[in-house]
Design an enzyme around this catalytic site. Structure first.
Site, PDB file in Angstrom:
ATOM      1  N   ASP A  12      80.683 100.084 -25.026  1.00 46.41           N
ATOM      2  CA  ASP A  12      79.761  99.090 -24.471  1.00 46.41           C
ATOM      3  C   ASP A  12      80.479  98.264 -23.408  1.00 46.41           C
ATOM      4  O   ASP A  12      80.762  97.072 -23.589  1.00 46.41           O
ATOM      5  CB  ASP A  12      79.203  98.203 -25.584  1.00 46.41           C
ATOM      6  N   ASP A  60      73.352 107.264 -26.389  1.00 49.42           N
ATOM      7  CA  ASP A  60      72.435 106.343 -27.068  1.00 49.42           C
ATOM      8  C   ASP A  60      71.565 105.620 -26.040  1.00 49.42           C
ATOM      9  O   ASP A  60      71.775 104.448 -25.748  1.00 49.42           O
ATOM     10  CB  ASP A  60      73.245 105.348 -27.908  1.00 49.42           C
ATOM     11  N   LEU A  61      70.574 106.339 -25.514  1.00 46.24           N
ATOM     12  CA  LEU A  61      69.673 105.760 -24.513  1.00 46.24           C
ATOM     13  C   LEU A  61      68.303 105.436 -25.094  1.00 46.24           C
ATOM     14  O   LEU A  61      67.460 104.861 -24.405  1.00 46.24           O
ATOM     15  CB  LEU A  61      69.535 106.701 -23.313  1.00 46.24           C
ATOM     16  N   LYS A  62      68.069 105.825 -26.325  1.00 51.58           N
ATOM     17  CA  LYS A  62      66.836 105.461 -27.052  1.00 51.58           C
ATOM     18  C   LYS A  62      65.588 105.773 -26.230  1.00 51.58           C
ATOM     19  O   LYS A  62      64.771 104.898 -25.939  1.00 51.58           O
ATOM     20  CB  LYS A  62      66.866 103.988 -27.454  1.00 51.58           C
ATOM     21  N   HIS A  64      62.029 106.521 -25.031  1.00 54.98           N
ATOM     22  CA  HIS A  64      60.734 106.076 -25.561  1.00 54.98           C
ATOM     23  C   HIS A  64      59.733 106.120 -24.412  1.00 54.98           C
ATOM     24  O   HIS A  64      59.633 105.186 -23.619  1.00 54.98           O
ATOM     25  CB  HIS A  64      60.863 104.659 -26.123  1.00 54.98           C
ATOM     26  N   ILE A  66      56.210 108.913 -22.738  1.00 48.00           N
ATOM     27  CA  ILE A  66      55.274 109.976 -23.082  1.00 48.00           C
ATOM     28  C   ILE A  66      56.063 111.253 -23.388  1.00 48.00           C
ATOM     29  O   ILE A  66      57.192 111.426 -22.908  1.00 48.00           O
ATOM     30  CB  ILE A  66      54.254 110.208 -21.959  1.00 48.00           C
ATOM     31  N   PRO A  67      55.512 112.162 -24.206  1.00 46.86           N
ATOM     32  CA  PRO A  67      56.280 113.331 -24.649  1.00 46.86           C
ATOM     33  C   PRO A  67      56.889 114.146 -23.518  1.00 46.86           C
ATOM     34  O   PRO A  67      58.052 114.573 -23.616  1.00 46.86           O
ATOM     35  CB  PRO A  67      55.249 114.140 -25.446  1.00 46.86           C
ATOM     36  N   ARG A 216      82.726  96.185 -30.825  1.00 50.74           N
ATOM     37  CA  ARG A 216      83.673  95.137 -30.445  1.00 50.74           C
ATOM     38  C   ARG A 216      84.918  95.037 -31.324  1.00 50.74           C
ATOM     39  O   ARG A 216      85.986  94.687 -30.801  1.00 50.74           O
ATOM     40  CB  ARG A 216      82.931  93.802 -30.367  1.00 50.74           C
TER      41      ARG A 216
END
Length: 237
Positions: A12, A60-62, A64, A66-67, A216
């Site tokens: 991060d 890890d872009l999550k 979300h 439309i399909p 962290r």
């Protein structure tokens, strides 16, 4: 799989230069997480650099959306060779199924392993009060997380990201072949930061987690290599 392979360190950081410097200071880390800020700043080149060093990558872009849009993003991530990627469970079953199909289809076309698709249940920055008052969900944290995990299973998703506090429930509900990745991990003696539902590494593994994500406590340590090895030792790795 030893402890070092099961502890993922979150990169991060703000840019590629800082990320590469940290990776070089902590060669014992074998699995790195790349999230929104760093990927936006550094782009796919950082993923390719990590893979060239023999590292595993959790993207890890999550996703979300439309399909069809999520499917395209998942195919692109598969081409990068990432090992894990995330989508939001709240995107619904058609989106979840599209993500899995896109990853497996693109991997088959390339003749390479497909990344495991993980459904994000509830962000660890949210607690029961925020869930009810701001999102109007009144089934409680555990009930909501369980519902989304079951949705993920029925959609063919390989695992979930959830707080360590819900890990035991989901392990029992979803079985031993379902991957559980837990962020919000704080080694003994460290603060919670902005994550509200946390446990120590040993506690999270004891409840059934497959992988832990630590940020962290490693990335801001005076010696990240020493800090990482201490966490691995804490879980007996």
């Amino acid at each position: 799989m030893g402890g070092a392979e099961r502890v993922i360190v979150a990169l991060d950081l703000a840019d590629a230069q800082a990320a590469r410097a940290l990776v070089e200071r902590a060669p014992a880390v074998r699995f790195w997480k790349v999230g929104l800020e760093l990927f936006t700043a550094a782009g796919p080149g950082l993923i390719e650099w990590l893979k060239a060093r023999g590292c595993r990558v959790f993207l890890d872009l999550k996703f979300h959306d439309i399909p069809n849009t999520v499917a395209g993003a998942c195919r692109a991530a598969t081409r990068l060779g990432v090992d894990l990627l995330t989508v939001h469970a709240t995107g619904g079953q058609p989106m979840l199924m599209a993500a899995v199909s896109a990853c497996t289809g693109e991997a088959a076309r390339l003749g390479s392993p497909a990344p495991a698709v993980l459904a994000v249940t509830l962000l660890t920055s949210l607690d029961a009060q925020l869930l009810e008052q701001q999102l109007l969900v009144n089934v409680g944290v555990s009930g909501y997380v369980e519902h989304l995990a079951v949705l993920a299973v029925s959609s063919g998703v390989q695992g979930v990201v959830c707080s360590p506090l819900e890990t035991a429930l989901l392990r029992e509900r979803c079985g031993n072949d379902f991957l559980i990745v837990t962020p919000g991990i704080r080694p003994g003696g460290s603060g919670e930061g902005d994550q509200r539902r946390t446990l120590t590494p040993g506690e999270a593994f004891a409840r059934g987690a497959d992988y832990l994500v630590v940020g962290r406590p490693v990335t801001t340590a005076p010696d990240p290599q020493v800090a990482f090895k201490a966490i691995v030792a804490e879980v007996g790795g």
